[in-house]
Design a protein around this motif. Structure first.
Motif, PDB file in Angstrom:
ATOM      1  N   ASP A   1      19.095 -26.526  21.241  1.00 39.21           N
ATOM      2  CA  ASP A   1      20.001 -26.187  22.569  1.00 39.21           C
ATOM      3  C   ASP A   1      20.458 -27.577  23.137  1.00 39.21           C
ATOM      4  OD1 ASP A   1      19.646 -23.304  22.619  1.00 39.21           O
ATOM      5  OD2 ASP A   1      17.471 -23.625  23.537  1.00 39.21           O
ATOM      6  N   ASP A   2      19.859 -28.524  22.978  1.00 38.59           N
ATOM      7  CA  ASP A   2      20.377 -29.795  23.704  1.00 38.59           C
ATOM      8  C   ASP A   2      21.614 -30.275  23.009  1.00 38.59           C
ATOM      9  OD1 ASP A   2      18.422 -30.096  25.401  1.00 38.59           O
ATOM     10  OD2 ASP A   2      16.935 -31.174  24.342  1.00 38.59           O
ATOM     11  N   VAL A   3      21.656 -30.187  21.480  1.00 34.30           N
ATOM     12  CA  VAL A   3      22.758 -30.465  20.559  1.00 34.30           C
ATOM     13  C   VAL A   3      23.884 -29.741  20.925  1.00 34.30           C
ATOM     14  CG1 VAL A   3      23.524 -30.646  18.277  1.00 34.30           C
ATOM     15  CG2 VAL A   3      21.144 -31.472  19.007  1.00 34.30           C
ATOM     16  N   LEU A   4      23.678 -28.412  21.198  1.00 38.83           N
ATOM     17  CA  LEU A   4      24.777 -27.342  21.352  1.00 38.83           C
ATOM     18  C   LEU A   4      25.433 -27.666  22.832  1.00 38.83           C
ATOM     19  CD1 LEU A   4      23.574 -23.893  19.898  1.00 38.83           C
ATOM     20  CD2 LEU A   4      25.135 -25.517  19.012  1.00 38.83           C
ATOM     21  N   ASP A   5      24.649 -27.975  23.627  1.00 40.11           N
ATOM     22  CA  ASP A   5      25.028 -28.618  25.030  1.00 40.11           C
ATOM     23  C   ASP A   5      26.116 -29.628  24.871  1.00 40.11           C
ATOM     24  OD1 ASP A   5      23.788 -26.566  26.325  1.00 40.11           O
ATOM     25  OD2 ASP A   5      22.119 -27.845  27.200  1.00 40.11           O
ATOM     26  N   GLN A   6      25.679 -30.490  24.265  1.00 40.00           N
ATOM     27  CA  GLN A   6      26.634 -31.763  23.923  1.00 40.00           C
ATOM     28  C   GLN A   6      27.776 -31.403  23.342  1.00 40.00           C
ATOM     29  OE1 GLN A   6      24.067 -34.764  21.878  1.00 40.00           O
ATOM     30  NE2 GLN A   6      23.784 -35.891  23.902  1.00 40.00           N
ATOM     31  N   VAL A   7      27.576 -30.430  22.207  1.00 42.48           N
ATOM     32  CA  VAL A   7      28.880 -30.079  21.407  1.00 42.48           C
ATOM     33  C   VAL A   7      29.813 -29.332  22.451  1.00 42.48           C
ATOM     34  CG1 VAL A   7      29.929 -28.553  19.944  1.00 42.48           C
ATOM     35  CG2 VAL A   7      27.633 -29.932  19.376  1.00 42.48           C
ATOM     36  N   VAL A   8      29.388 -28.723  23.356  1.00 44.68           N
ATOM     37  CA  VAL A   8      30.514 -28.008  24.157  1.00 44.68           C
ATOM     38  C   VAL A   8      31.093 -29.000  25.262  1.00 44.68           C
ATOM     39  CG1 VAL A   8      30.412 -26.447  26.217  1.00 44.68           C
ATOM     40  CG2 VAL A   8      29.302 -25.666  24.131  1.00 44.68           C
TER      41      VAL A   8
ATOM     42  N   GLU B   1      31.326 -21.249  26.553  1.00 44.77           N
ATOM     43  CA  GLU B   1      29.778 -20.632  26.805  1.00 44.77           C
ATOM     44  C   GLU B   1      29.403 -19.603  25.858  1.00 44.77           C
ATOM     45  OE1 GLU B   1      27.514 -22.742  28.218  1.00 44.77           O
ATOM     46  OE2 GLU B   1      29.317 -23.857  28.647  1.00 44.77           O
ATOM     47  N   ALA B   2      30.324 -18.599  25.707  1.00 46.42           N
ATOM     48  CA  ALA B   2      29.972 -17.333  24.827  1.00 46.42           C
ATOM     49  C   ALA B   2      29.901 -18.100  23.467  1.00 46.42           C
ATOM     50  CB  ALA B   2      31.023 -16.293  24.708  1.00 46.42           C
ATOM     51  N   VAL B   3      30.813 -18.881  22.859  1.00 50.65           N
ATOM     52  CA  VAL B   3      30.740 -19.549  21.765  1.00 50.65           C
ATOM     53  C   VAL B   3      29.688 -20.084  21.421  1.00 50.65           C
ATOM     54  CG1 VAL B   3      31.906 -21.274  20.174  1.00 50.65           C
ATOM     55  CG2 VAL B   3      33.387 -19.452  21.498  1.00 50.65           C
ATOM     56  N   ARG B   4      29.191 -20.786  22.375  1.00 48.01           N
ATOM     57  CA  ARG B   4      27.868 -21.770  22.272  1.00 48.01           C
ATOM     58  C   ARG B   4      26.607 -20.706  22.328  1.00 48.01           C
ATOM     59  NH1 ARG B   4      23.378 -22.378  24.204  1.00 48.01           N
ATOM     60  NH2 ARG B   4      22.276 -24.573  24.498  1.00 48.01           N
ATOM     61  N   ALA B   5      26.657 -19.532  22.779  1.00 48.90           N
ATOM     62  CA  ALA B   5      25.529 -18.725  22.936  1.00 48.90           C
ATOM     63  C   ALA B   5      25.431 -17.923  21.430  1.00 48.90           C
ATOM     64  CB  ALA B   5      25.554 -17.577  24.131  1.00 48.90           C
ATOM     65  N   THR B   6      26.781 -17.606  20.896  1.00 47.13           N
ATOM     66  CA  THR B   6      26.944 -17.088  19.576  1.00 47.13           C
ATOM     67  C   THR B   6      26.356 -17.991  18.622  1.00 47.13           C
ATOM     68  OG1 THR B   6      28.596 -15.564  20.470  1.00 47.13           O
ATOM     69  CG2 THR B   6      28.429 -15.935  18.122  1.00 47.13           C
ATOM     70  N   LEU B   7      26.935 -19.213  18.385  1.00 48.83           N
ATOM     71  CA  LEU B   7      26.512 -20.245  17.282  1.00 48.83           C
ATOM     72  C   LEU B   7      25.022 -20.438  17.654  1.00 48.83           C
ATOM     73  CD1 LEU B   7      27.499 -22.164  15.450  1.00 48.83           C
ATOM     74  CD2 LEU B   7      27.980 -23.766  17.269  1.00 48.83           C
ATOM     75  N   ARG B   8      24.319 -20.238  18.942  1.00 46.98           N
ATOM     76  CA  ARG B   8      22.975 -20.523  19.026  1.00 46.98           C
ATOM     77  C   ARG B   8      22.318 -19.389  18.103  1.00 46.98           C
ATOM     78  NH1 ARG B   8      18.647 -21.659  18.402  1.00 46.98           N
ATOM     79  NH2 ARG B   8      16.913 -22.039  19.446  1.00 46.98           N
ATOM     80  N   ALA B   9      22.805 -18.424  18.414  1.00 41.56           N
ATOM     81  CA  ALA B   9      22.190 -16.832  17.720  1.00 41.56           C
ATOM     82  C   ALA B   9      22.170 -16.991  16.156  1.00 41.56           C
ATOM     83  CB  ALA B   9      23.012 -15.594  18.236  1.00 41.56           C
ATOM     84  N   LEU B  10      23.241 -17.372  15.728  1.00 38.18           N
ATOM     85  CA  LEU B  10      23.567 -17.572  14.224  1.00 38.18           C
ATOM     86  C   LEU B  10      22.612 -18.850  13.630  1.00 38.18           C
ATOM     87  CD1 LEU B  10      27.365 -17.099  14.244  1.00 38.18           C
ATOM     88  CD2 LEU B  10      25.637 -15.363  13.603  1.00 38.18           C
TER      89      LEU B  10
END
Length: 190
Positions: A83-90, A173-182
């Motif tokens: 989650d921290d890494v994905l926050d940084q990517v966004v 944010e939707a892209v982040r959530a989808t990536l997180r789910a995948l």
């Protein structure tokens, strides 16, 4: 007296890099001239070869400056949580400085482009940074960390390009959530 001259030289260089970065992001590398850069910076165009040798030297200074600015805002997270890494990517995608990289990417893919090698090094650094955060044992069977890294970096570049072209059509944010789910939940536990 020498100190003042050094300060003026550093300020001229900084102004030229800032002007070139803005113009390269707006118009691209090839479409930006020394005259454009000098006018935007408010400095004589003869200063550009004096500071950088040539236009490619100026581009290298711009890419180094922007990469440094970008990486300063993209320090490794305190924890390897996904989650921290994905926050940084966004956050990375939203940085104004990253627009330059998307603008120049079209020129970089052309064979013989003077900026192609710079982008090859940039992408290699991005892959290396991502790869260092991936726990190989968290990947699906038959997946190599190297190939998975290429896919992740490519996805981020693609999302970034789409968002820059049509920010109203790409919900980060939707892209982040989808990536997180995948992604596997323990992927970032390297």
């Amino acid at each position: 007296m020498a100190t003042r001259r050094v300060e003026r030289t550093q300020e001229s260089r900084r102004l030229l890099v800032a002007a070139a970065a803005e113009l390269f992001a707006e118009k691209g590398y090839r479409q930006t001239s020394f005259i454009d850069i000098a006018e935007k910076a408010g400095i004589s165009r003869g200063s550009i070869p004096w500071h950088f040798g040539n236009k490619l030297g100026l581009l290298e200074a711009v890419l180094d400056d922007r990469l440094h600015a970008m990486l300063t805002g993209f320090a490794p997270p305190a924890s390897p949580r996904l989650d921290d890494v994905l926050d940084q990517v966004v956050g990375f995608i939203r940085l104004p400085v990253t627009r330059l990289f998307i603008t120049l990417l079209g020129e970089a893919v052309e064979v013989g482009s003077p900026i192609r090698e710079h982008f090859a090094r940039l992408h290699a650094a991005l892959r290396q940074g991502v790869r260092a955060r991936i726990a190989a044992e968290a990947l699906p069977a038959g997946t190599t960390p190297e190939a998975f890294t290429v896919i992740l970096v490519g996805a981020v570049i693609g999302v970034h390009a789409q968002w820059r072209v049509s920010p109203e059509a790409v919900d980060l944010e939707a892209v982040r959530a989808t990536l997180r789910a995948l992604l596997p939940p323990d992927l970032g536990q390297a």
